[in-house]
Design a protein around this motif. Structure first.
Motif, PDB file in Angstrom:
ATOM      1  N   MET A   1       2.077  34.518  -4.235  1.00 13.05           N
ATOM      2  CA  MET A   1       0.820  33.775  -4.277  1.00 13.05           C
ATOM      3  C   MET A   1       0.600  33.192  -5.665  1.00 13.05           C
ATOM      4  SD  MET A   1      -1.568  36.391  -2.111  1.00 13.05           S
ATOM      5  CE  MET A   1      -2.999  35.325  -2.222  1.00 13.05           C
ATOM      6  N   LEU A   2      -0.171  32.173  -5.761  1.00 12.73           N
ATOM      7  CA  LEU A   2      -0.395  31.517  -7.045  1.00 12.73           C
ATOM      8  C   LEU A   2      -1.117  32.409  -8.028  1.00 12.73           C
ATOM      9  CD1 LEU A   2      -1.378  27.944  -5.868  1.00 12.73           C
ATOM     10  CD2 LEU A   2       0.750  28.656  -6.911  1.00 12.73           C
ATOM     11  N   HIS A   3      -1.914  33.378  -7.516  1.00  7.69           N
ATOM     12  CA  HIS A   3      -2.611  34.293  -8.424  1.00  7.69           C
ATOM     13  C   HIS A   3      -1.656  34.761  -9.531  1.00  7.69           C
ATOM     14  CE1 HIS A   3      -4.741  34.986  -4.605  1.00  7.69           C
ATOM     15  NE2 HIS A   3      -5.753  35.449  -5.310  1.00  7.69           N
ATOM     16  N   CYS A  73     -12.490  36.899  -1.329  1.00  7.68           N
ATOM     17  CA  CYS A  73     -11.239  37.465  -1.834  1.00  7.68           C
ATOM     18  C   CYS A  73     -11.260  38.986  -1.646  1.00  7.68           C
ATOM     19  CB  CYS A  73     -11.085  37.127  -3.310  1.00  7.68           C
ATOM     20  SG  CYS A  73      -9.581  37.754  -4.070  1.00  7.68           S
ATOM     21  N   TYR A 151      -5.276  25.867  -6.998  1.00  7.58           N
ATOM     22  CA  TYR A 151      -5.712  26.618  -5.817  1.00  7.58           C
ATOM     23  C   TYR A 151      -5.362  25.839  -4.562  1.00  7.58           C
ATOM     24  CZ  TYR A 151      -9.674  23.378  -5.443  1.00  7.58           C
ATOM     25  OH  TYR A 151     -10.455  22.253  -5.287  1.00  7.58           O
ATOM     26  N   GLY A 154      -4.862  29.256   1.808  1.00  3.51           N
ATOM     27  CA  GLY A 154      -3.703  30.044   2.171  1.00  3.51           C
ATOM     28  C   GLY A 154      -3.679  30.418   3.638  1.00  3.51           C
ATOM     29  N   ASP A 165      -5.210  30.828  -2.167  1.00  2.00           N
ATOM     30  CA  ASP A 165      -4.288  31.099  -3.265  1.00  2.00           C
ATOM     31  C   ASP A 165      -4.801  30.376  -4.515  1.00  2.00           C
ATOM     32  OD1 ASP A 165      -2.629  32.487  -1.534  1.00  2.00           O
ATOM     33  OD2 ASP A 165      -1.450  30.711  -1.038  1.00  2.00           O
ATOM     34  N   HIS A 166      -4.816  31.077  -5.623  1.00  2.03           N
ATOM     35  CA  HIS A 166      -5.308  30.430  -6.850  1.00  2.03           C
ATOM     36  C   HIS A 166      -4.790  31.142  -8.079  1.00  2.03           C
ATOM     37  CE1 HIS A 166      -8.405  33.544  -7.845  1.00  2.03           C
ATOM     38  NE2 HIS A 166      -8.359  33.737  -6.545  1.00  2.03           N
ATOM     39  N   SER A 167      -4.784  30.439  -9.187  1.00  5.10           N
ATOM     40  CA  SER A 167      -4.385  31.042 -10.449  1.00  5.10           C
ATOM     41  C   SER A 167      -5.546  31.890 -10.955  1.00  5.10           C
ATOM     42  CB  SER A 167      -4.003  29.963 -11.471  1.00  5.10           C
ATOM     43  OG  SER A 167      -4.983  28.947 -11.545  1.00  5.10           O
TER      44      SER A 167
END
Length: 201
Positions: A1-3, A73, A151, A154, A165-167
């Protein structure tokens, strides 16, 4: 995931910068912040949990902790927000006057579900001065781009929901809106408080 992907990228940058400065005998006040000169941040117009329009300029003169996430989340976002909120609270206890100079900000990347009311309910679980912001998809996209946050919607989850999905990066900005550092929420509240103590004056 981008996280995790983007968090590791930015945290590695910050860690490398801090490692270099740790070997420098120069006084702390002459050390450049890890994110000095980075083109992160900028004007936005979003909606607060009370329904009022909030602009980046409204925080002029304040240090700012900025985090992009979403209220539905299941784990990453509430953990990150809790840790930087607890870190800020520890810093406030140690340095009350300096603590009042910091405004923590949560910005939603899920405008479809995160109404002002929902955001308000979410931020009530954390720091009493935490500002919660949301907006239209276009407003959120504009703000995320300026703050180098990525983001995307997802996978669907059981029950008809979905993840985003996000940073997951917790930024510290200075009184003029300049990027200073990434707060190490992965290391816990004490590490966050120590990082604040290094840069807030």
């Amino acid at each position: 995931m981008l996280h995790n992907k983007f968090s590791r990228k930015w945290l590695s940058l910050a860690a490398a910068s801090l490692a270099l400065t740790a070997c420098d005998p120069a006084p702390v006040d002459t050390i450049d912040p890890p994110l000095a000169g980075a083109t992160i941040g900028g004007d936005f117009a979003l909606t607060g949990s009370d329904g009022a329009t909030v602009n980046w300029a409204d925080f002029a003169g304040q240090y700012r902790i900025v985090y992009f996430g979403f209220t539905y989340c299941p784990d990453i976002c509430p953990t990150d927000v809790q840790r930087f909120s607890q870190g800020l609270a520890k810093f406030e206890q140690a340095a009350p006057e300096l603590g009042t100079k910091i405004t923590p900000i949560f910005i939603s990347v899920d405008p479809e579900r995160d109404t002002p009311e929902i955001v308000g309910q979410f931020i009530a679980n954390f720091h009493p001065r935490l500002v919660g912001l949301t907006g239209t998809p276009e407003q959120i996209e504009d703000a995320a781009r300026k703050f180098a946050v990525f983001y995307s919607r997802g996978d669907d989850t059981p029950g008809g929901g979905y993840l985003v999905d996000h940073s997951a990066v917790v930024y510290l900005f200075g009184p003029d809106g300049e990027p200073i550092a990434i707060l190490p929420t992965d290391q816990g509240a004490d590490a966050v408080a120590a990082e604040l103590a290094q840069w807030v004056s």
